[in-house]
Design a protein around this motif. Structure first.
Motif, mmCIF file in Angstrom:
data_model
loop_
_atom_site.group_PDB
_atom_site.id
_atom_site.type_symbol
_atom_site.label_atom_id
_atom_site.label_comp_id
_atom_site.label_asym_id
_atom_site.label_seq_id
_atom_site.Cartn_x
_atom_site.Cartn_y
_atom_site.Cartn_z
ATOM 1 N N LEU A 298 8.234 11.466 -18.587
ATOM 2 C CA LEU A 298 8.852 12.735 -18.192
ATOM 3 C C LEU A 298 9.885 12.415 -17.114
ATOM 4 O O LEU A 298 9.549 12.076 -15.984
ATOM 5 C CB LEU A 298 7.800 13.710 -17.670
ATOM 6 N N SER A 299 11.159 12.497 -17.492
ATOM 7 C CA SER A 299 12.248 12.172 -16.578
ATOM 8 C C SER A 299 12.622 13.409 -15.770
ATOM 9 O O SER A 299 12.709 14.516 -16.304
ATOM 10 C CB SER A 299 13.461 11.677 -17.379
ATOM 11 N N GLU A 300 12.882 13.208 -14.474
ATOM 12 C CA GLU A 300 13.230 14.308 -13.577
ATOM 13 C C GLU A 300 14.467 13.935 -12.768
ATOM 14 O O GLU A 300 14.475 12.933 -12.055
ATOM 15 C CB GLU A 300 12.064 14.600 -12.623
ATOM 16 N N SER A 301 15.520 14.754 -12.879
ATOM 17 C CA SER A 301 16.751 14.486 -12.144
ATOM 18 C C SER A 301 17.454 15.797 -11.828
ATOM 19 O O SER A 301 17.822 16.549 -12.737
ATOM 20 C CB SER A 301 17.683 13.584 -12.960
ATOM 21 N N VAL A 302 17.617 16.104 -10.562
ATOM 22 C CA VAL A 302 18.332 17.291 -10.077
ATOM 23 C C VAL A 302 17.845 18.555 -10.784
ATOM 24 O O VAL A 302 18.631 19.366 -11.261
ATOM 25 C CB VAL A 302 19.863 17.135 -10.243
ATOM 26 N N GLY A 303 16.522 18.683 -10.885
ATOM 27 C CA GLY A 303 15.949 19.890 -11.454
ATOM 28 C C GLY A 303 15.970 19.966 -12.961
ATOM 29 O O GLY A 303 15.624 21.004 -13.536
ATOM 30 N N GLN A 304 16.373 18.896 -13.651
ATOM 31 C CA GLN A 304 16.362 18.868 -15.110
ATOM 32 C C GLN A 304 15.291 17.879 -15.578
ATOM 33 O O GLN A 304 15.080 16.839 -14.950
ATOM 34 C CB GLN A 304 17.735 18.466 -15.666
ATOM 35 N N TYR A 305 14.655 18.214 -16.705
ATOM 36 C CA TYR A 305 13.506 17.446 -17.177
ATOM 37 C C TYR A 305 13.669 17.103 -18.657
ATOM 38 O O TYR A 305 14.144 17.920 -19.453
ATOM 39 C CB TYR A 305 12.209 18.241 -16.969
ATOM 40 N N VAL A 306 13.259 15.868 -18.987
ATOM 41 C CA VAL A 306 13.294 15.386 -20.368
ATOM 42 C C VAL A 306 12.002 14.636 -20.636
ATOM 43 O O VAL A 306 11.613 13.761 -19.855
ATOM 44 C CB VAL A 306 14.495 14.451 -20.620
ATOM 45 N N LEU A 307 11.310 14.978 -21.720
ATOM 46 C CA LEU A 307 10.088 14.274 -22.103
ATOM 47 C C LEU A 307 10.357 13.487 -23.380
ATOM 48 O O LEU A 307 10.793 14.051 -24.388
ATOM 49 C CB LEU A 307 8.931 15.244 -22.317
ATOM 50 N N THR A 308 10.101 12.166 -23.337
ATOM 51 C CA THR A 308 10.344 11.301 -24.486
ATOM 52 C C THR A 308 9.108 10.466 -24.798
ATOM 53 O O THR A 308 8.305 10.155 -23.909
ATOM 54 C CB THR A 308 11.534 10.354 -24.232
#
Length: 545
Positions: free
Chosen positions: A98-108
């Motif tokens: 679960l990537s987290e950067s500047v309030g944006q999230y991506v799950l891969t």
């Protein structure tokens, strides 16, 4: 779950995943490498930099109807800031990120190794990549280093561990190529860009927990001394890693415990041209927002505009854009639009049409605090698309390493006054239909008007009258549509404006056609029409204009 005593301090260290090979002891912060049923101490892990993230080890959620829990984290630094990679463990035993950067999230999730991957050094943002029959577009290409880690991880890392990744997107779907040490091969991960609400996240850190950990509430005002002039640097905790000093105007990084000088003084010529200043407050829809930073952009052709970064601890970041057309409230989007044709894109059910041509723009002034390193001279290629009403826009910024899409909505000048409690009105908006959309509507109905009326003119052998009606009709068509959308359609929805515009076009088309038929009717002679004399109004066969 396997529990083994830490060889450094004796505390229990838990391995919840059979595939985890490294864990960081929560008591002594030593990195412990798993070797069969024993642990080997490979040194102390550096301390994590506090980033005020709502996530923590033990936070849980759902993805593709399967429950997962966060069991570890890697904190990474790249040229312009920090981001987190949270290692998640699903109930069925799978692992993901679960990537987290500047309030944006991506799950891969991992899908295997790509045997023939494009060389990392040759990848640039905007390049296409086909995976499993689908075309992705590279959106972010980064080299980073590990700052610190915690919990359990599927591989061994330490401070300074290098990472090379290339992210690609296809609308909401996400793909990451993680380049290891072997040349030409990359581990592939596929997932989606989602919000914490969409993931159904639970056991998040609240404001009280963050305050206990950091000593500050998220969004509260913090202060460090400028390393160049010693003036106090104020910023809002949890939202910024770089600030421009208000006294010496130097760029200062404070992602760590101390402030580090990045760049000295810049030209302050543009400061007086700003309508809003960093530090002022606004109330939008009952929520408090703080204006954290300002960027001034300039195009190569000479156009210039201001972008004001707004921050709310619970809702993240928004951009308030001020340009010659008015004010726009913008936010980054995870669900990228779909290309329909060369000048049209679609996001959901709404279509957007290209406005003008692509233009290169550069940052010429920066003030305040930002969650990344905003550098003077940074350039991007800008593309703008607008809805048929002209009130909603999609914008793409494209650099060598990164592509971002944002959606913006027009805001009245009076509304901006109310938000910031301004005494004087800022730039007044004009809700005009943009050039591209106007041209599209006029081209469609104008072509139909010309084809129909010229055909009638040829049939009745009265080409002069047909040409005159076509010219007048196209002028009325343009004037009616532009006036409707620019002056009368500001309060209407996009769908309503489109429907009304089409209705007006049909009315103009019908009136012109009926007039043409009446003027060319065999029962009306040329003198009655006022076209027989070479000195009358209009055009006559063989006469004067």
């Amino acid at each position: 779950m396997l529990q083994i005593a830490c060889p450094s301090c004796g505390a229990n260290v838990a391995f919840r995943s059979a595939s985890s090979v490294l864990a960081v002891c929560t008591y002594c912060q030593h990195s412990l490498l798993r070797d069969a049923d024993s642990l080997r101490d490979i040194g102390k892990m550096a301390a994590l930099l506090e980033d005020y993230s709502p996530l923590q080890i033990s936070s849980s959620g759902y993805y593709q109807d399967c429950h997962f829990s966060i069991v570890g984290r890697i904190q990474l630094r790249y040229d312009d800031g920090l981001w987190n990679e949270w290692y998640v463990l699903f109930d069925d035993g799978r692992g993901g990120w679960l990537s987290e950067s500047v309030g944006q999230y991506v799950l891969t999730l991992p899908v295997g190794t790509v045997a023939v991957a494009p060389p990392f050094a040759e990848i640039e943002a905007g390049m296409s990549y086909v995976h499993d029959g689908r075309a992705f577009v590279f959106s972010d290409v980064r080299e980073a280093q590990c700052v610190a880690g915690e919990g359990e991880l599927p591989f061994s890392v330490s401070q300074g561990w290098p990472l090379r990744v290339a992210d690609a997107r296809d609308q909401q779907d996400f793909l990451t190529l993680d380049y290891g040490e072997q040349q030409g091969q990359a581990a592939c991960f596929v997932g989606q860009a989602l919000t914490l609400l969409q993931l159904g996240m639970q056991q998040l850190r609240d404001s009280r927990m963050i305050e206990e950990s950091t000593g500050r509430l998220p969004g509260s005002v913090a202060s460090l001394a400028c390393p160049d002039c010693a003036a106090p640097l104020s910023y809002h905790a949890g939202m910024a890693t770089q600030v421009y000093c208000a006294h010496c105007h130097s760029a200062v990084d404070f992602s760590g415990d101390t402030a580090t000088l990045i760049r000295r003084c810049q030209d302050m010529e543009q400061q007086q041209a700003l309508t809003l200043q960093p530090g002022c407050h606004a109330t939008m829809d009952g929520l408090p927002w703080t204006l954290s930073g300002v960027l001034v952009w300039q195009q190569e052709a000479g156009g210039r505009w201001n972008e004001y970064l707004l921050y709310n601890p619970d809702h993240g970041f928004r951009w308030l854009v001020e340009n010659s057309q008015g004010w726009f409230l913008a936010r980054l989007i995870n669900n990228w639009p779909e290309q329909v044709d060369e000048r049209c894109i679609r996001r959901g059910a709404m279509r957007y049409y290209q406005h003008g041509t692509d233009a290169i723009a550069s940052i010429v002034y920066a003030a305040g605090a930002f969650p990344w390193r905003a550098k003077l001279g940074d350039s991007v290629l800008l593309s703008e698309y607008c809805s048929s009403s002209g009130k909603k826009w999609l914008s793409r910024s494209w650099s060598k390493q990164e592509i971002n899409w944002s959606v913006s909505t027009m805001v009245r000048g009076e509304t901006v006054m109310e938000w910031f409690q301004l005494d004087t009105a800022p730039l007044q908006l004009s809700y005009g239909m943009p050039d591209a959309a106007v041209a599209l509507v006029i081209a469609r109905y104008g072509a139909l008007l010309i084809a129909l009326n010229l055909s009638l003119s040829l049939f009745f052998d009265d080409l002069d009258t047909g040409v005159l009606v076509c010219i007048v009709g196209c002028f009325v068509l343009f004037f009616t549509l532009y006036t409707r959308v620019s002056r009368g359609g500001a309060s209407a929805s996009d769908d309503e404006n489109v429907s009304v515009s089409r209705g007006l076009s049909m009315v103009v088309l019908l009136i012109c056609t009926v007039m043409n038929l009446l003027l060319m009717s065999p029962g009306i002679d040329s003198d009655e029409r006022g076209l027989g004399s070479g000195h009358g109004s209009g055009w006559s066969r063989g006469g004067h204009k």
